[in-house]
Design a protein around this motif. Structure first.
Motif, PDB file in Angstrom:
ATOM      1  N   ALA A   1     -48.121  -0.078  -4.454  1.00 14.42           N
ATOM      2  CA  ALA A   1     -48.891   0.227  -3.241  1.00 14.42           C
ATOM      3  C   ALA A   1     -50.368  -0.106  -3.443  1.00 14.42           C
ATOM      4  CB  ALA A   1     -48.724   1.701  -2.873  1.00 14.42           C
ATOM      5  N   GLU A   2     -50.931   0.278  -4.597  1.00 12.90           N
ATOM      6  CA  GLU A   2     -52.336  -0.032  -4.868  1.00 12.90           C
ATOM      7  C   GLU A   2     -52.568  -1.542  -4.967  1.00 12.90           C
ATOM      8  OE1 GLU A   2     -51.957   4.204  -6.005  1.00 12.90           O
ATOM      9  OE2 GLU A   2     -50.779   2.454  -6.535  1.00 12.90           O
ATOM     10  N   LEU A   3     -51.601  -2.256  -5.545  1.00 11.24           N
ATOM     11  CA  LEU A   3     -51.756  -3.704  -5.655  1.00 11.24           C
ATOM     12  C   LEU A   3     -51.754  -4.358  -4.275  1.00 11.24           C
ATOM     13  CD1 LEU A   3     -49.453  -4.473  -8.719  1.00 11.24           C
ATOM     14  CD2 LEU A   3     -51.891  -3.941  -8.677  1.00 11.24           C
ATOM     15  N   GLY A   4     -50.908  -3.850  -3.389  1.00 13.65           N
ATOM     16  CA  GLY A   4     -50.900  -4.369  -2.025  1.00 13.65           C
ATOM     17  C   GLY A   4     -52.224  -4.103  -1.315  1.00 13.65           C
ATOM     18  N   LEU A   5     -52.782  -2.904  -1.522  1.00 12.98           N
ATOM     19  CA  LEU A   5     -54.065  -2.571  -0.909  1.00 12.98           C
ATOM     20  C   LEU A   5     -55.167  -3.477  -1.440  1.00 12.98           C
ATOM     21  CD1 LEU A   5     -55.808  -0.804   0.898  1.00 12.98           C
ATOM     22  CD2 LEU A   5     -55.907   0.892  -0.954  1.00 12.98           C
ATOM     23  N   ALA A   6     -55.163  -3.704  -2.767  1.00  8.89           N
ATOM     24  CA  ALA A   6     -56.169  -4.596  -3.349  1.00  8.89           C
ATOM     25  C   ALA A   6     -56.044  -6.003  -2.774  1.00  8.89           C
ATOM     26  CB  ALA A   6     -56.027  -4.623  -4.870  1.00  8.89           C
ATOM     27  N   ALA A   7     -54.814  -6.480  -2.631  1.00  7.12           N
ATOM     28  CA  ALA A   7     -54.610  -7.808  -2.063  1.00  7.12           C
ATOM     29  C   ALA A   7     -55.058  -7.868  -0.609  1.00  7.12           C
ATOM     30  CB  ALA A   7     -53.136  -8.196  -2.183  1.00  7.12           C
ATOM     31  N   SER A   8     -54.914  -6.765   0.128  1.00  2.00           N
ATOM     32  CA  SER A   8     -55.277  -6.767   1.548  1.00  2.00           C
ATOM     33  C   SER A   8     -56.774  -6.945   1.769  1.00  2.00           C
ATOM     34  CB  SER A   8     -54.802  -5.458   2.214  1.00  2.00           C
ATOM     35  OG  SER A   8     -55.663  -4.373   1.897  1.00  2.00           O
ATOM     36  N   ILE A   9     -57.575  -6.696   0.735  1.00  2.00           N
ATOM     37  CA  ILE A   9     -59.024  -6.937   0.861  1.00  2.00           C
ATOM     38  C   ILE A   9     -59.454  -8.155   0.052  1.00  2.00           C
ATOM     39  CG2 ILE A   9     -59.510  -4.516   1.350  1.00  2.00           C
ATOM     40  CD1 ILE A   9     -60.607  -4.310  -1.536  1.00  2.00           C
ATOM     41  N   GLY A  10     -58.466  -8.973  -0.356  1.00  2.00           N
ATOM     42  CA  GLY A  10     -58.775 -10.262  -0.960  1.00  2.00           C
ATOM     43  C   GLY A  10     -58.944 -10.276  -2.458  1.00  2.00           C
ATOM     44  N   MET A  11     -58.487  -9.235  -3.168  1.00  2.00           N
ATOM     45  CA  MET A  11     -58.667  -9.165  -4.617  1.00  2.00           C
ATOM     46  C   MET A  11     -57.530  -9.915  -5.318  1.00  2.00           C
ATOM     47  SD  MET A  11     -61.457  -7.463  -4.889  1.00  2.00           S
ATOM     48  CE  MET A  11     -61.481  -7.159  -6.653  1.00  2.00           C
ATOM     49  N   ALA A  12     -57.835 -11.101  -5.832  1.00  2.00           N
ATOM     50  CA  ALA A  12     -56.840 -11.876  -6.563  1.00  2.00           C
ATOM     51  C   ALA A  12     -56.761 -11.454  -8.017  1.00  2.00           C
ATOM     52  CB  ALA A  12     -57.170 -13.366  -6.492  1.00  2.00           C
ATOM     53  N   GLN A  13     -57.839 -10.838  -8.531  1.00  2.00           N
ATOM     54  CA  GLN A  13     -57.874 -10.344  -9.899  1.00  2.00           C
ATOM     55  C   GLN A  13     -58.485  -8.952  -9.921  1.00  2.00           C
ATOM     56  OE1 GLN A  13     -59.899 -13.315 -12.402  1.00  2.00           O
ATOM     57  NE2 GLN A  13     -57.874 -13.977 -13.066  1.00  2.00           N
TER      58      GLN A  13
END
Length: 419
Positions: A171-183
């Motif tokens: 879930a946290e990884l999806g949230l990070a991706a939703s704001i453009g965090m590739a790393q």
């Protein structure tokens, strides 16, 4: 740390005190690394993740249906001409009075529209195949804002969406991706050396069951401890089985302490003549914690050898399993910078009696039943690993506290401890 002959035996340290002492000895790791967001499951954030955009970035439809002006349907006809089609990724035009826009889930709401009506609440009267402009009848009166996901309702620009010290899950990884965090910047993996002690231990595959010598047992602890460590995000050096003698134990500890953050052992921490862990650790460093008031798992130890933490677990498999969950797991979480590591329990009805209360704090293996209560595994011995497989959690029993059938007890699900 043992009492002199004839001296009163020192009381065992309560579990909460032992855990507090253990966590107080931890200095979180400071080294970090950048990893792909795809590969960050189970890792611990080393820096806040701050959003540089709002989510959603624009007002969008939560449904397949029609974008409308709510005012048109409150005060005018419920028949609207469809003038545009807006799919996800497209941009609509200004919606004029008396018209609707066919819209799909996730598509931007066109300017002028302030509600979305589900397609199930609309009836198509005409379409282009009739040679007439597409027209719908709206069979409900929408409210402004209905079925619209508004810009920024999830995340605002500048929000800290994930604080440092967060242990990342999908879930946290999806949230990070939703704001453009590739790393993501994460704490480096703890390096843990693992070994078992015991001349009786045999590795599966080396001796067939029918050829096992008298007194020999397969080393089950090595398998579940290795994988529990990996689930905790650790880099594990598996040092195998160490014979029951002082010199071999000292050599294994020295090797493990050379380049690891933690040394984790199972077996050899009791008080028998063949239990060499305690004197070996004391000859190389310090032993600060030894034996706690817990059942199963009394012979638990913690100390230091150089810069490495030493943690000794009991040899009995259930004792080793339980002490890992209630003591080693929060220790490793704190080592990686996770502050909140307490076990979470819920109140569940006990469908069993436990009249023989122990002086130590007990952890019973239980399983949910079809009636919403908990059943007790019939054999609570510290050597019966089937209890941990059969069960779906532990009941946390305070010292001297019996359990009566129907009583609410503190249940700790395995699901929360094994992730």
């Amino acid at each position: 740390m043992t009492s002199a002959p004839g001296a009163p035996r020192k009381p065992l340290l309560p579990l909460d005190d032992a855990l507090a002492q253990l966590l107080a000895a931890v200095s979180p790791l400071t080294a970090t690394e950048q990893v792909s967001t795809f590969d960050a499951d189970g890792r611990v954030l080393a820096a806040n993740v701050v959003s540089e955009l709002q989510v959603p970035a624009f007002d969008n439809s939560a449904m397949d249906g029609y974008a409308v002006r709510a005012e048109d349907l409150m005060f005018g006809s419920n028949e609207l001409r469809v003038t545009q089609r807006i799919a996800a990724g497209a941009v609509g035009e200004q919606l004029q009075a008396g018209t609707a826009g066919r819209i799909f889930t996730g598509a931007p709401v066109p300017p002028g529209a302030d509600a979305v009506v589900m397609q199930e609440d609309c009836t198509r009267i005409h379409d282009e195949r009739d040679g007439e402009p597409e027209t719908i009848r709206v069979n409900t009166t929408p409210l402004p804002g209905q079925h619209i996901r508004h810009a920024g309702e999830d995340v605002q620009r500048g929000d800290c969406v994930l604080p440092a010290g967060t242990r990342l899950s999908p879930a946290e990884l999806g949230l990070a991706a939703s704001i453009g965090m590739a790393q993501l910047k994460v704490v480096r993996k703890p390096r843990v050396a693992l070994f078992s002690t015991g001349d009786e231990l045999v590795m599966p595959g080396t001796v067939a069951p029918q050829d096992m010598p008298p007194g020999a047992i397969y080393n089950s602890n090595r398998f579940f401890l290795l994988n529990l460590l990996r689930r905790m995000g650790c880099e594990v050096a598996d040092l195998g089985i160490v014979p029951d003698n002082r010199e071999a134990t000292i050599a294994a500890l020295q090797r493990a302490a050379a380049d690891n953050d933690v040394i984790l052992t199972s077996g050899g921490v009791s008080v028998g003549e063949e239990d060499h862990i305690k004197p070996a650790v004391q000859s190389l460093g310090t032993l600060d914690l030894w034996q706690i008031a817990i059942k199963p798992g009394k012979p638990f130890a913690h100390g230091r050898i150089g810069a490495a933490h030493f943690i000794g677990l009991p040899g009995n498999p259930v004792s080793s399993f339980v002490t890992f969950l209630v003591l080693v797991r929060p220790f490793l979480m704190r080592l990686q910078g996770v502050q909140e590591s307490a076990m979470k329990s819920i109140a569940v009805r006990a469908d069993f009696d436990w009249p023989k209360a122990d002086k130590r704090r007990e952890f019973l293996r239980v399983r949910h039943n079809a009636n919403g209560g908990l059943d007790l595994f019939s054999n609570q011995s510290s050597g019966v690993l089937t209890s941990a497989v059969w069960g779906d959690g532990l009941v946390d029993v305070a010292p001297g506290e019996p359990i009566l059938y129907g009583q609410a007890v503190r249940f700790i699900p395995f699901q929360g401890l094994l992730a």
